[in-house]
Design an enzyme around this catalytic site. Sequence first.
Site, PDB file in Angstrom:
ATOM      1  N   GLU A  79       0.153  -0.115   8.836  1.00  0.00           N
ATOM      2  CA  GLU A  79      -0.783   0.795   9.197  1.00  0.00           C
ATOM      3  C   GLU A  79      -1.028   0.487  10.835  1.00  0.00           C
ATOM      4  O   GLU A  79      -0.790  -0.585  11.380  1.00  0.00           O
ATOM      5  CB  GLU A  79      -1.998   0.532   8.694  1.00  0.00           C
ATOM      6  N   ARG A  89     -13.275   8.514  -2.032  1.00  0.00           N
ATOM      7  CA  ARG A  89     -13.010   9.796  -2.825  1.00  0.00           C
ATOM      8  C   ARG A  89     -13.139   9.125  -4.549  1.00  0.00           C
ATOM      9  O   ARG A  89     -13.509  10.251  -5.294  1.00  0.00           O
ATOM     10  CB  ARG A  89     -11.492  10.038  -2.957  1.00  0.00           C
ATOM     11  N   CYS A 142      -8.968  -0.202   1.604  1.00  0.00           N
ATOM     12  CA  CYS A 142      -7.889  -0.520   2.412  1.00  0.00           C
ATOM     13  C   CYS A 142      -8.099  -0.380   3.948  1.00  0.00           C
ATOM     14  O   CYS A 142      -7.987  -1.433   4.744  1.00  0.00           O
ATOM     15  CB  CYS A 142      -6.534   0.269   1.986  1.00  0.00           C
ATOM     16  N   HIS A 166       0.731  -0.956   3.565  1.00  0.00           N
ATOM     17  CA  HIS A 166       0.646  -0.437   2.329  1.00  0.00           C
ATOM     18  C   HIS A 166       1.890  -0.427   1.659  1.00  0.00           C
ATOM     19  O   HIS A 166       2.846  -0.414   2.094  1.00  0.00           O
ATOM     20  CB  HIS A 166       0.123   1.039   2.575  1.00  0.00           C
TER      21      HIS A 166
END
Length: 214
Positions: A79, A89, A142, A166
């Site tokens: 990232e 979500r 995350c 990830h």
Amino acid sequence: MKKILVTGFDPFGGEAINPATESVKQLPDEILGVQILKREIPTVFDRSIDVLYGILKEEQPDVVICVGQAGGRPNITVERIAINQDDARIPDNDGKQPIDRSIFEEGPAAYFSTLPIKAMVRDMKEAGIPAAVSNTAGTFVCNHIMYGALHYAALHQPSLKAGFVHIPYLPMQTVDKPTMPSMSRDEIVKGLTTLIKTAIQVEEDVKETGGAVC
């Protein structure tokens, strides 16, 4: 001896396992003369940062690399950026689901990783591991923990290098998800070991393409 802290999350979202913890715990205890500290972090907003900060204060590592699951991604993605925003979500493992909330009210809009992200991707590819730079860590735990790690470094330990990686599903997680990509644990461990070596050896990142059109 220098120390690198590598964290992995516990299972979430109905999964029985999390490839992050499963892979992190298989890492060697020492890489290139550097001690590798392996810890599990709860997939929970706020508490994950509390746990991480406790470890950082106790161990005072030189580098922290947080690892998480990105189901649907086919490769190991390093990232680039964490944003100061929680927008869940799904609920976390404590049933919390913050929406449009700042992680730290006094914090900047975003932090860039201080790891040599493009060199990590280059070295993983050279080792035969599918890898790429990612420009979004999402808005779940995350991104939350990546932002938290970089915020800690900015406020308390400027020499601390920090970032997030990830990883894909493990094959056993895709039995009922036949269209989803996966990666074996051995391959993930090889990729993580490779990028840790890069973090140890590379001070200044390489300048080469790693962007995306959209």
